[in-house]
Every structure is written in structure tokens, then in C-alpha cells.
Scaffold this active site. Structure first.
Site, PDB file in Angstrom:
ATOM      1  N   GLU A 119       3.985   4.682  -9.686  1.00  0.00           N
ATOM      2  CA  GLU A 119       4.592   4.031  -8.512  1.00  0.00           C
ATOM      3  C   GLU A 119       6.086   3.828  -8.796  1.00  0.00           C
ATOM      4  O   GLU A 119       6.462   3.529  -9.947  1.00  0.00           O
ATOM      5  CB  GLU A 119       3.914   2.667  -8.332  1.00  0.00           C
ATOM      6  N   ASN A 139       7.041   1.242   0.337  1.00  0.00           N
ATOM      7  CA  ASN A 139       6.694   1.649  -1.022  1.00  0.00           C
ATOM      8  C   ASN A 139       5.755   2.847  -0.842  1.00  0.00           C
ATOM      9  O   ASN A 139       4.610   2.692  -0.423  1.00  0.00           O
ATOM     10  CB  ASN A 139       5.998   0.480  -1.738  1.00  0.00           C
ATOM     11  N   LYS A 147       2.347   2.113   1.016  1.00  0.00           N
ATOM     12  CA  LYS A 147       1.490   1.080   0.393  1.00  0.00           C
ATOM     13  C   LYS A 147       1.095  -0.014   1.385  1.00  0.00           C
ATOM     14  O   LYS A 147       1.949  -0.602   2.066  1.00  0.00           O
ATOM     15  CB  LYS A 147       2.236   0.464  -0.798  1.00  0.00           C
ATOM     16  N   GLU A 204       7.696  -7.583  -3.711  1.00  0.00           N
ATOM     17  CA  GLU A 204       7.316  -6.462  -2.821  1.00  0.00           C
ATOM     18  C   GLU A 204       7.235  -6.905  -1.365  1.00  0.00           C
ATOM     19  O   GLU A 204       7.549  -6.140  -0.461  1.00  0.00           O
ATOM     20  CB  GLU A 204       5.984  -5.858  -3.266  1.00  0.00           C
ATOM     21  N   CYS A 207      -0.916   1.353  -6.758  1.00  0.00           N
ATOM     22  CA  CYS A 207      -0.970   0.145  -7.582  1.00  0.00           C
ATOM     23  C   CYS A 207      -1.999  -0.885  -7.140  1.00  0.00           C
ATOM     24  O   CYS A 207      -3.184  -0.678  -7.285  1.00  0.00           O
ATOM     25  CB  CYS A 207       0.417  -0.472  -7.715  1.00  0.00           C
ATOM     26  N   ASN A 243       2.539   0.006 -11.349  1.00  0.00           N
ATOM     27  CA  ASN A 243       3.448  -0.758 -12.221  1.00  0.00           C
ATOM     28  C   ASN A 243       2.776  -2.101 -12.446  1.00  0.00           C
ATOM     29  O   ASN A 243       2.840  -2.971 -11.572  1.00  0.00           O
ATOM     30  CB  ASN A 243       4.774  -1.054 -11.501  1.00  0.00           C
TER      31      ASN A 243
HETATM   32  N1  CDV Z   1       3.045  -3.116  -8.342  1.00  0.00           N
HETATM   33  C1  CDV Z   1       1.868  -3.750  -8.150  1.00  0.00           C
HETATM   34  O1  CDV Z   1       1.237  -3.583  -7.114  1.00  0.00           O
HETATM   35  N2  CDV Z   1       1.447  -4.606  -9.151  1.00  0.00           N
HETATM   36  C2  CDV Z   1       0.225  -5.336  -9.037  1.00  0.00           C
HETATM   37  C3  CDV Z   1       0.242  -6.754  -9.542  1.00  0.00           C
HETATM   38  C4  CDV Z   1       0.058  -6.924 -10.985  1.00  0.00           C
HETATM   39  C5  CDV Z   1       1.314  -7.581  -9.080  1.00  0.00           C
HETATM   40  C6  CDV Z   1      -0.929  -4.623  -9.704  1.00  0.00           C
HETATM   41  O2  CDV Z   1      -1.991  -4.608  -9.100  1.00  0.00           O
HETATM   42  O3  CDV Z   1      -0.776  -4.116 -10.789  1.00  0.00           O
END
Ligand code: CDV
Length: 271
Positions: free
Chosen positions: A5, A65, A82, A101, A127, A152
Site C-alpha cells: 500500500e 488510497n 480503499k 487516513e 491493508c 502498511n
Molecule cells: N494502513 C492501514 O490500513 N493500517 C491498518 C491499521 C494498523 C491502522 C492495518 O490494518 O494494518
């Protein structure tokens, strides 16, 4: 080939700044753009389709995103924006970093889709989406064979003192449970080690429809994690234990779309 990501930049939602500053520093106005053209050229030359996560600025000025998927000629065949945006939009005092985000991105407006490319039905997410069973089920209902995703995940949870090993555990169990429950393969690529001094869990993995991890990153350095996979393993699950047409009972799943947050119990004593 699956990239993480926001693969082209640092994970900038950890920094407090204005939306305009974020756009100037971190968002792509076109894909491919001047900096990403070489990637597309090399992928076309090598006949490798890829998934790439990046911050997208639309011509109308909306911020998403986003991830794209290409075919073996580096033609973009699919785009995902996203949907499950984690974090917050205000500044949280007293934490080593933010998770903004909800400040920098709009909620994705194109749904969870599946594309047939290179002879495979492939879905995408990003993610935090990987932790939500709805993500995979909507793609499995489009007969997805593989779900690819970038992530991430910081090793530190800024919201509560979560033991670090649980960060890896919940990442892997999300991939494994949802691969099994939907009879599909999952390939997940994440950033690892220190990015700008902030530790990311890593743990990129390829998971089979059995729920087993068939390949996993071994270090916190750059790695290529790969596997030769047998798509027919998924077929067996989709024909038998998770034969949706035979066994699903959507008439009993109404709350899933009627309620967003949890509400009161519906159980009553039987007559
Ligand atoms: N970038 C993300 O979506 N991170 C989320 C959390 C840890 C904030 C994740 O699901 O990893």
C-alpha cells in the site's frame, strides 16, 4: 507481482499536515506518471502483471488510497479505492505518530471488484480491508480465485497498548481465515522494518485456500516472496464445504447490510 500500500511514498498519514501539503508531496495525478513509466515499461518487457498501491488525486480533486492491477502488457485492467479507512481525522496528542487516513482520503467509491486477467479471476483490497470478512465475501461472490493486497501496519498500536506479537498474529489470521472461508488464494505485501524511523511489521505472505501460509517474508529487509500456486485447490473448497449456491442462507444475513454498528440482541425466548 504485488507491491505494498502507498508503495511510492512513505506512509505519510502518520504525519500531521494540511491536505494541500499532502497532495503536493505525495499524490499521483496520473498513472502511469513520469516517475512510474519505467516500472510499466519494464513490467511489459518482462510480461509481469502487477498490483501497485499509491495515493491518487483525481481530475476533480478527490483523494483516494488506491491500487491498480495491470495485465502482462502493463495495461491497467482494474482499480480499487480503499473502503475501510482506519484511523482518525483530528490530531491526537501524545502519540509518536498519527494515523490520518480519514483526513487525507475519501472512502472508496468503486466497491470490491474482481477482474479476469491473465486467465485468473483476481480481486483487490488494501491493508485494513484485509481484516474485514465482508471484503473477501463480496469478491468470493464474484468467483475470485486470488485476492491481492498491499498494507502498511505499524508495529505500535497508538490506540491501546497491544503486544507487538499480536500485530503479526492478527495480520496472518485475517489472511488465513478469510482465504479458507472463501476458498481463494491471498497474496499480501507489506512494508517492513524501519520507514522514516517508524517500525512496520512486515510479514508479507501468500496463503492457500486451505488457510496455510505457503510463503512468508523471513526478514525485515526487501524481499521477493513467491510461490508456484495450484488454483484447483480453491475449486475443491468452492465446490464442497464453501459451495455458496448450495449452502449460503442470505435470508438470515440481513443484519449485515441493515446495521453498520452493533445494536441490541434479537434473541427471544421460544414460544
Ligand atoms: N494502513 C492501514 O490500513 N493500517 C491498518 C491499521 C494498523 C491502522 C492495518 O490494518 O494494518
Amino acid at each position: 507481482m504485488v507491491f505494498p500500500e502507498l508503495a511510492l511514498t512513505t506512509f505519510f498519514p502518520r504525519y500531521w499536515m494540511t491536505e494541500d501539503e499532502a497532495v503536493d508531496r505525495f499524490f499521483e495525478r496520473s498513472m502511469p506518471g513520469p516517475e512510474t513509466k519505467p516500472l510499466f515499461s519494464l513490467a511489459a518487457e518482462l510480461k509481469i502483471g502487477f498490483y501497485l498501491g499509491y495515493a491518487e488525486l483525481t481530475p476533480e480533486g478527490r483523494r483516494f488510497n488506491t491500487a491498480i492491477m495491470t495485465d502482462e502488457n502493463a495495461k491497467i485492467v482494474g482499480r480499487y479505492r480503499k473502503i475501510h479507512l482506519p484511523g482518525h481525522s483530528h490530531h491526537i496528542e501524545g502519540t509518536p505518530f498519527q494515523h490520518l487516513e480519514k483526513k487525507f482520503f475519501d472512502v472508496g467509491n468503486e466497491g470490491f471488484n474482481v477482474w479476469e486477467t491473465q486467465g485468473v479471476r483476481m480481486g483487490m483490497c488494501l491493508c485494513n480491508d484485509r481484516r474485514w470478512s465482508e471484503t473477501y465475501r463480496v469478491m468470493a461472490l464474484q468467483s475470485a480465485e486470488i485476492v491481492v493486497l498491499g498494507y502498511n501496519t505499524p508495529s505500535m498500536n497508538i490506540h491501546w497498548p497491544e503486544p507487538i506479537h499480536l500485530r503479526m498474529f492478527s495480520h496472518l489470521i485475517s489472511l488465513q481465515g478469510n482465504a479458507y472461508g472463501n476458498g481463494l488464494w491471498v497474496a499480501a505485501a507489506g512494508k517492513c522494518g524501519s520507514e522514516d524511523g517508524f517500525h512496520m511489521i512486515g510479514g508479507s505472505a501468500i496463503v492457500s485456500p486451505t488457510g496455510e501460509i505457503v510463503a512468508q517474508a523471513q526478514t525485515e529487509e526487501d524481499e521477493l516472496v513467491f510461490a508456484n500456486i495450484d488454483l484447483s485447490i480453491g475449486e475443491a473448497f468452492r465446490e464442497h464445504v464453501f459451495n455458496f449456491a448450495k449452502h449460503r442462507r442470505p435470508e438470515h444475513y440481513k443484519l449485515i447490510v441493515e446495521r453498520t454498528g452493533a445494536g441490541p440482541p434479537l434473541g427471544k425466548a421460544p414460544d
